[in-house]
Enzyme design. Structure first.
Site, PDB file in Angstrom:
ATOM      1  N   CYS A 151       5.838  23.195  10.325  1.00 40.43           N
ATOM      2  CA  CYS A 151       6.339  21.738  10.017  1.00 40.43           C
ATOM      3  C   CYS A 151       7.725  21.917   9.530  1.00 40.43           C
ATOM      4  O   CYS A 151       8.414  22.602   9.153  1.00 40.43           O
ATOM      5  CB  CYS A 151       5.467  21.012   8.987  1.00 40.43           C
ATOM      6  SG  CYS A 151       5.762  21.808   7.381  1.00 40.43           S
ATOM      7  N   GLN A 173      14.059  24.358  30.644  1.00 41.76           N
ATOM      8  CA  GLN A 173      13.788  25.433  29.856  1.00 41.76           C
ATOM      9  C   GLN A 173      13.596  26.694  30.658  1.00 41.76           C
ATOM     10  O   GLN A 173      12.755  27.570  30.185  1.00 41.76           O
ATOM     11  CB  GLN A 173      12.990  25.359  28.617  1.00 41.76           C
ATOM     12  CG  GLN A 173      13.174  24.696  27.841  1.00 41.76           C
ATOM     13  CD  GLN A 173      12.411  24.511  26.289  1.00 41.76           C
ATOM     14  OE1 GLN A 173      11.876  25.692  26.101  1.00 41.76           O
ATOM     15  NE2 GLN A 173      12.241  23.405  25.739  1.00 41.76           N
ATOM     16  N   THR A 174      14.491  26.952  31.711  1.00 42.24           N
ATOM     17  CA  THR A 174      14.387  28.137  32.401  1.00 42.24           C
ATOM     18  C   THR A 174      15.088  29.239  31.347  1.00 42.24           C
ATOM     19  O   THR A 174      15.875  28.542  30.512  1.00 42.24           O
ATOM     20  CB  THR A 174      14.927  28.263  33.719  1.00 42.24           C
ATOM     21  OG1 THR A 174      16.336  27.581  33.585  1.00 42.24           O
ATOM     22  CG2 THR A 174      14.085  27.364  34.663  1.00 42.24           C
ATOM     23  N   GLN A 186      16.190  38.460  20.726  1.00 35.66           N
ATOM     24  CA  GLN A 186      16.155  36.966  20.583  1.00 35.66           C
ATOM     25  C   GLN A 186      16.258  36.523  19.370  1.00 35.66           C
ATOM     26  O   GLN A 186      17.156  36.993  18.513  1.00 35.66           O
ATOM     27  CB  GLN A 186      14.810  36.653  21.535  1.00 35.66           C
ATOM     28  CG  GLN A 186      14.892  36.235  22.826  1.00 35.66           C
ATOM     29  CD  GLN A 186      15.275  34.807  23.149  1.00 35.66           C
ATOM     30  OE1 GLN A 186      15.915  34.043  22.045  1.00 35.66           O
ATOM     31  NE2 GLN A 186      15.750  34.404  24.259  1.00 35.66           N
ATOM     32  N   ASN A 242      11.072  26.360  42.749  1.00 34.32           N
ATOM     33  CA  ASN A 242      12.108  26.562  42.181  1.00 34.32           C
ATOM     34  C   ASN A 242      13.098  25.303  41.767  1.00 34.32           C
ATOM     35  O   ASN A 242      13.297  24.386  42.337  1.00 34.32           O
ATOM     36  CB  ASN A 242      13.017  27.221  43.223  1.00 34.32           C
ATOM     37  CG  ASN A 242      14.421  27.959  42.317  1.00 34.32           C
ATOM     38  OD1 ASN A 242      15.099  27.189  41.580  1.00 34.32           O
ATOM     39  ND2 ASN A 242      14.632  29.070  42.765  1.00 34.32           N
ATOM     40  N   ALA A 243      13.394  25.204  40.378  1.00 35.71           N
ATOM     41  CA  ALA A 243      14.171  24.051  39.947  1.00 35.71           C
ATOM     42  C   ALA A 243      15.253  23.836  40.628  1.00 35.71           C
ATOM     43  O   ALA A 243      15.718  22.607  40.887  1.00 35.71           O
ATOM     44  CB  ALA A 243      14.265  24.318  38.468  1.00 35.71           C
ATOM     45  N   ALA A 258      17.847  30.726  31.510  1.00 39.19           N
ATOM     46  CA  ALA A 258      19.294  30.555  32.168  1.00 39.19           C
ATOM     47  C   ALA A 258      20.253  31.374  31.115  1.00 39.19           C
ATOM     48  O   ALA A 258      21.186  31.943  31.739  1.00 39.19           O
ATOM     49  CB  ALA A 258      19.714  29.391  32.168  1.00 39.19           C
ATOM     50  N   HIS A 259      19.903  31.556  30.140  1.00 38.77           N
ATOM     51  CA  HIS A 259      20.883  32.374  29.003  1.00 38.77           C
ATOM     52  C   HIS A 259      20.955  33.829  29.611  1.00 38.77           C
ATOM     53  O   HIS A 259      21.714  34.379  29.139  1.00 38.77           O
ATOM     54  CB  HIS A 259      20.221  32.362  27.677  1.00 38.77           C
ATOM     55  CG  HIS A 259      19.061  33.262  27.579  1.00 38.77           C
ATOM     56  ND1 HIS A 259      17.521  32.805  27.492  1.00 38.77           N
ATOM     57  CD2 HIS A 259      18.861  34.463  27.072  1.00 38.77           C
ATOM     58  CE1 HIS A 259      17.031  33.895  27.281  1.00 38.77           C
ATOM     59  NE2 HIS A 259      17.733  34.848  26.921  1.00 38.77           N
ATOM     60  N   GLY A 318       9.376  27.339  26.844  1.00 39.34           N
ATOM     61  CA  GLY A 318       9.136  26.076  27.644  1.00 39.34           C
ATOM     62  C   GLY A 318       7.880  25.736  27.844  1.00 39.34           C
ATOM     63  O   GLY A 318       7.423  24.620  28.260  1.00 39.34           O
TER      64      GLY A 318
HETATM   65  N1  LIG Z   1      15.181  26.141  20.315  1.00 39.35           N
HETATM   66  C1  LIG Z   1      15.776  26.171  21.335  1.00 39.35           C
HETATM   67  O1  LIG Z   1      17.153  25.891  21.291  1.00 39.35           O
HETATM   68  C2  LIG Z   1      15.344  26.751  22.379  1.00 39.35           C
HETATM   69  C3  LIG Z   1      13.977  26.166  22.625  1.00 39.35           C
HETATM   70  C4  LIG Z   1      13.270  26.674  23.667  1.00 39.35           C
HETATM   71  C5  LIG Z   1      13.706  27.338  24.713  1.00 39.35           C
HETATM   72  N2  LIG Z   1      15.140  27.476  24.660  1.00 39.35           N
HETATM   73  C6  LIG Z   1      15.782  28.484  25.706  1.00 39.35           C
HETATM   74  O2  LIG Z   1      15.057  27.903  26.773  1.00 39.35           O
HETATM   75  C7  LIG Z   1      14.964  29.195  27.623  1.00 39.35           C
HETATM   76  C8  LIG Z   1      13.341  29.362  27.918  1.00 39.35           C
HETATM   77  O3  LIG Z   1      12.798  30.128  26.857  1.00 39.35           O
HETATM   78  P1  LIG Z   1      11.536  30.932  27.115  1.00 39.35           P
HETATM   79  O4  LIG Z   1      11.080  31.611  25.976  1.00 39.35           O
HETATM   80  O5  LIG Z   1      10.507  29.919  27.758  1.00 39.35           O
HETATM   81  O6  LIG Z   1      11.695  31.770  28.366  1.00 39.35           O
HETATM   82  P2  LIG Z   1      11.138  32.588  29.492  1.00 39.35           P
HETATM   83  O7  LIG Z   1      11.642  33.606  30.059  1.00 39.35           O
HETATM   84  O8  LIG Z   1       9.596  33.016  28.814  1.00 39.35           O
HETATM   85  O9  LIG Z   1      10.509  31.421  30.488  1.00 39.35           O
HETATM   86  C9  LIG Z   1      11.526  31.065  31.436  1.00 39.35           C
HETATM   87  C10 LIG Z   1      10.445  30.613  32.465  1.00 39.35           C
HETATM   88  O10 LIG Z   1      11.515  29.986  33.505  1.00 39.35           O
HETATM   89  C11 LIG Z   1      10.946  30.433  34.765  1.00 39.35           C
HETATM   90  N3  LIG Z   1      11.983  30.293  35.704  1.00 39.35           N
HETATM   91  C12 LIG Z   1      12.952  30.924  35.722  1.00 39.35           C
HETATM   92  N4  LIG Z   1      13.833  30.560  37.006  1.00 39.35           N
HETATM   93  C13 LIG Z   1      13.320  29.336  37.353  1.00 39.35           C
HETATM   94  C14 LIG Z   1      13.548  28.730  38.360  1.00 39.35           C
HETATM   95  N5  LIG Z   1      14.750  28.888  39.179  1.00 39.35           N
HETATM   96  N6  LIG Z   1      12.871  27.588  38.576  1.00 39.35           N
HETATM   97  C15 LIG Z   1      11.771  27.485  38.048  1.00 39.35           C
HETATM   98  N7  LIG Z   1      11.229  28.221  36.864  1.00 39.35           N
HETATM   99  C16 LIG Z   1      12.102  29.449  36.596  1.00 39.35           C
HETATM  100  C17 LIG Z   1      10.394  31.643  34.568  1.00 39.35           C
HETATM  101  O11 LIG Z   1       9.392  32.146  35.493  1.00 39.35           O
HETATM  102  C18 LIG Z   1       9.842  31.615  33.240  1.00 39.35           C
HETATM  103  O12 LIG Z   1       8.574  31.371  33.099  1.00 39.35           O
HETATM  104  C19 LIG Z   1      15.629  30.177  26.747  1.00 39.35           C
HETATM  105  O13 LIG Z   1      16.934  30.308  27.467  1.00 39.35           O
HETATM  106  C20 LIG Z   1      15.564  29.833  25.459  1.00 39.35           C
HETATM  107  O14 LIG Z   1      16.591  30.393  24.737  1.00 39.35           O
HETATM  108  C21 LIG Z   1      15.713  27.087  23.552  1.00 39.35           C
END
Ligand SMILES: NC(=O)c1ccc[n+]([C@@H]2O[C@H](COP(=O)([O-])OP(=O)(O)OC[C@H]3O[C@@H](n4cnc5c(N)ncnc54)[C@H](O)[C@@H]3O)[C@@H](O)[C@H]2O)c1
Ligand SMILES: NC(=O)c1ccc[n+]([C@@H]2O[C@H](COP(=O)([O-])OP(=O)(O)OC[C@H]3O[C@@H](n4cnc5c(N)ncnc54)[C@H](O)[C@@H]3O)[C@@H](O)[C@H]2O)c1
Lengths: 565, 565
Positions: free
Chosen positions: B418, B271-272, B130, B242-243, B274-275, B178
């Protein structure tokens, strides 16, 4: 509009003991950058092209001038930052930090293909750095003569009891790298038939005595080879033609049992610039002039046609392989293209690295090279002698140094190359530094290497093909190599993508360090020239090669997860 | 066979002024590695997972133990080399070199996809790093609360005159990152409906007061939002579901004019994870248990189903966008997947960076963070006050620091974040170092940042989306950032691939530096905390952003090819 990459001026590095930069640590990269563009060194210096298709030393002539200006002004605690041949920043660092940090041609993987690169290149946002072109440590054909010589000699040992007399090698491409093949073959005792489509390239090799004869007729070329092999003479001929025509024709004659020296070639390989389908490979039935013109006007059409011809070419190489002829890919990615074009068994024959080079890499042995900043050939002859004294029992090294002095003309600043390993490189570096300190040499020595080395490259179709543990594509290793060399105090460090196998297919790191005769340089040389080959030993030890594990233990390397120490 | 990644032991970093390593420069990475796996910090510490799907701190538990052992033994002139979470070597460097160099998850571009990565991962040859997981500077949700807060607040300024009272944000995913969304929304004055499929994740956020309510019924969730928005209260609800089901259902109701707060959501994002299509996104009509099980037994099937559902999910987001709802991709690559699945207009709505973050990056402003190695919250409160004194006119900063103290519970070692820029970061660093020297803090401070920063990342679907000059995919920049930080003397430096947008889609660099109160540290802090944000300013200046060019001139940066100086 004028082309920012075209300029009729000739560049020659300054020589002698006077410097115009503020120290040898900044004079050195400046001279080496200029040396890369020396008319005797570069393939197309007026367009900034050093070797390997479009491998450049600077992005534009303005960038070249600004790099030179920045290096001249650079202080002992500053670092110049170069992004794809463009000097973007000067930052404050410290005396033990590199004076130049370079990243060339790196693209986020999903976009890392020729189409996207060419687009960035056209927009002026990038240049292709090849390996030693954009990292300012290309020294002309000698580097590749040595590597090719080692490869042919090893093939001779494995397949012909160590004796290549009366044997002949079929290959193609007499460019910056490939031009070394006839000479390397002859040094290894074999004859060589090299197909080259661009007559000016062949003429250049005739002029520099890398190849002996030239002809436009396959019959005539084969007749020469017949005469030489019969007489036990090692000589070479350039055949002006297209490899995609000539290779299949030789296969046809071989299969039909038509007259041919030894009934078949004894070794087959290829060094066209297949890694670059737009600029590097002449399609069948195209003239060279038409090809060059359409590279600009219709690059997509060139690419399509070139790729189709490569398939034909590789199919012929597979035929040789299936007929029992030792056949090897020399690192130009041609098997990959043929495979993508639908040739299922394109990878039937091996790359030269797993076949012949990996055992060397396991001991950190790779293409160590050095260059006399004085410009005086005597400085290199002195280091030649010193190397022989430093490694008195290495006969192979002694033979190479003697032959090289005899057969290889210096290009630009005088330089020497030889393959040595962990435990040897730092000793050579410290010795050179002492020779500089004592005034035995007229100016400092620059020490570097190709990116094709033991710990500095991830290239699954070449240097890391068929790794024991399947880690061919893991590129953490070259990135760590660059970080470690930066932390150890190399004078300049570079990170490239693409190189000889083209966009998407490799990541690799360069390292150059200056022996200016000071104590501080000695400390840096000891660290860098130990850690750099050591990184190759760990990389191969981690992959499970016994030879590397033994080497690591023997040299007392501390490898927590690998040796548990 | 036991799973080398599974262990029931709980890891807590040591706290207080006594150290077990040989210096604070090696104690610090050890404590921060452990802090990444602290039960209050990591999402799944027993499997070494810190956040973001499978973002790990070490490759296996053995590797974790060996890293700790190596750090404890490391001398002041040695450097530990970590390859994808595995401590491969200890090398001799010097006092101003980094103590740890890290490369995680890097793969040669042509092979840089999930399938190849998963294969390497299964063979034990890699781990996913990550961004701050594998580079040991994750500090729990605070980092992302701040970033998300800045983003929502900016969206509020652009679309709702700076006032989010009575507005509501629809999103999904309450994981490591998220989970910050409901709290950030509430801090910014809005209500939030967050869809989460895994109830345990929602419960965790309820426990830590990041979300206020929980329900399984969309009707109930909308009723709550209706009540709160009407009352002008900022509150949040987690909807278990489910989203890919919920988003289209809300679109349907919106289009049909069915009752809904404000007739539609006021901002939509997601923020699922999805990556990572195998581990990060629950396919429609699957239970969470079935999903987890088949991630092991049939990952290909999971991926296929997840990708199909993402398409449905993004199609709904495009519908919101087309209906005039401010909709943004929050950097999880979901638009790319939907596009690959055939959704032509998947990129109709923008990413959050070009929409809201880039202007900050042009001035080197990014997620500066620091952590108290003492473990004492008082140390952070002191630095909070000191920051307010150092930047007396920055009201935005003052408001954030006050709210953060009030609403954000520390997780693991107390830390603060910050967003500050070039010219500010090194002043903060020097001030902390002085506070340590004077004994105003109980132990040294660690200073770092996310890889998502101004000069440290190339990520065409996120941080470098839609760059002015089209250089989105040029990754020379993050590589140079890592080399410059290494040369400047950061305490640890990392180079990663993948991160939040997944395999193939980004390359980025991490940097952490320790303020141990010494003079030597002050010199390093001044260099590193200047050069690191400056690298973002040049990167954006080179791309032609006026704001960055102005910033460069204002701060006297020397940029030969860009400013001609
Ligand atoms: N700075 C950024 O650009 C930034 C910031 C935050 C998050 N992100 C991206 O956002 C994503 C989330 O990050 P994270 O650390 O929270 O990941 P994570 O894997 O900890 O959390 C993802 C959550 O989504 C839930 N989920 C999965 N599929 C789902 C669905 N179909 N419906 C509802 N919920 C669902 C999972 O149960 C989980 O709790 C990652 O891809 C991350 O890279 C990017
Ligand atoms: N260390 C290694 O692994 C290694 C070593 C040497 C070369 N290489 C690779 O070999 C290739 C050649 O390198 P180079 O520097 O000599 O490149 P180059 O572009 O300078 O030379 C290529 C030559 O091939 C000729 N050519 C092109 N198409 C042809 C065709 N169809 N038939 C006959 N001749 C043709 C060109 O006219 C040119 O002279 C590159 O792909 C390089 O990366 C790899």
């Amino acid at each position: 509009m004028t082309n920012p990459r075209l300029n009729r001026r000739d560049v020659f590095p300054p020589t002698g003991p006077e410097i115009s930069a503020k120290s040898w640590l900044t004079e050195a990269p400046m001279r080496m950058l200029m040396n890369n563009l020396h008319p005797d060194v570069a393939e197309n210096p007026h367009e900034l092209v050093v070797y390997g298709g479009i491998g450049r030393a600077a992005r534009t002539w303005d960038d070249f001038d600004r790099i030179v200006g920045a290096l001249k002004a650079l202080e002992a605690d500053e670092t110049l930052v170069v992004q794809s041949g463009r000097p973007v920043a000067v930052v404050k660092t410290h005396a033990d930090a590199p004076r130049v940090l370079i990243a060339n041609s790196n693209i986020v993987p999903h976009w890392a293909n020729w189409e996207h690169f060419n687009d960035l290149d056209r927009k002026g946002l990038m240049m292709y750095g090849q390996m030693t072109a954009g990292s300012w440590i290309y020294i002309g054909s000698q580097g590749i003569v040595q590597g090719t010589y080692e490869t042919f000699a090893e093939a001779g040992r494995q397949h012909y009891g160590g004796d290549l007399r009366g044997k002949w090698i079929l290959t193609a491409g007499l460019g910056g790298m490939g031009g070394a093949q006839p000479l390397a073959a002859v040094m290894a005792g074999a004859c060589c038939l090299a197909v080259e489509c661009d007559e000016t390239r062949a003429d250049f090799r005739i002029r520099t005595r890398y190849v002996d004869e030239k002809t436009r007729s396959l019959d005539e070329a084969l007749a020469m080879i017949e005469r030489w092999t019969k007489a036990g003479e090692a000589k070479s001929v350039a055949l002006i033609g297209n490899a995609a025509d000539v290779f299949p024709e030789i296969v046809r004659r071989m299969k039909a049992g038509l007259p041919m020296p030894n009934g078949r070639p004894d070794i087959v390989t290829d060094q066209t610039s297949a890694h670059d389908p737009v600029h590097g490979y002449l399609p069948q039935d195209w003239s060279v002039a038409e090809w060059r013109e359409r590279q600009e006007s219709d690059p997509k059409a060139v690419e399509r046609a070139a790729r189709a011809s490569m398939r034909v070419h590789v199919a012929a190489m597979v035929d040789f392989w299936n007929a029992g002829v030792p056949t090897l890919d020399y690192g130009n990615n041609i098997r990959q293209v043929a495979k993508e074009e639908g040739l299922e068994n394109a990878f039937a024959f091996p790359g030269f690295v797993p076949a012949y080079i990996r055992p060397l890499f396991c001991r950190g042995v790779g293409p160590f090279r050095w260059c006399a900043l004085s410009g005086d050939p005597e400085d290199i002859y002195r280091t030649d002698e010193a190397m022989k004294r430093l490694f008195p029992e290495n006969e192979h090294l002694h033979r190479w140094l003697d032959m090289a002095r005899d057969r290889i003309a210096f290009q630009g600043l005088p330089a020497r190359i030889c393959w040595i390993g962990l435990g040897e490189r730092h000793r050579a570096g410290l010795m050179f530094n002492e020779m500089v300190a004592k005034g035995e040499l007229k100016a400092p020595i620059v020490i570097g290497r190709d990116h094709l080395d033991s710990g500095s490259v991830a290239s699954p179709n070449r240097e890391t093909e068929a790794m024991k543990d399947g880690s061919d594509a893991v590129s953490d290793w070259p990135l760590l190599n660059a970080l470690v060399n930066t932390a150890s105090g190399a004078t300049w460090v570079s990170l490239h993508h693409g190189g000889g196998v083209g966009m998407g297919f490799s990541q690799h790191a360069g390292m150059v360090i200056v022996a200016d005769g000071t104590e501080a340089a000695a400390r840096r040389l000891e660290r860098v020239l130990w850690n750099d080959p050591a990184s190759g030993v760990w990389r191969h030890a981690d992959a499970g090669y016994e030879m590397a594990l033994d080497c690591a233990r023997e040299h007392g390397l501390r490898l927590p997860a690998i040796l548990g120490n």
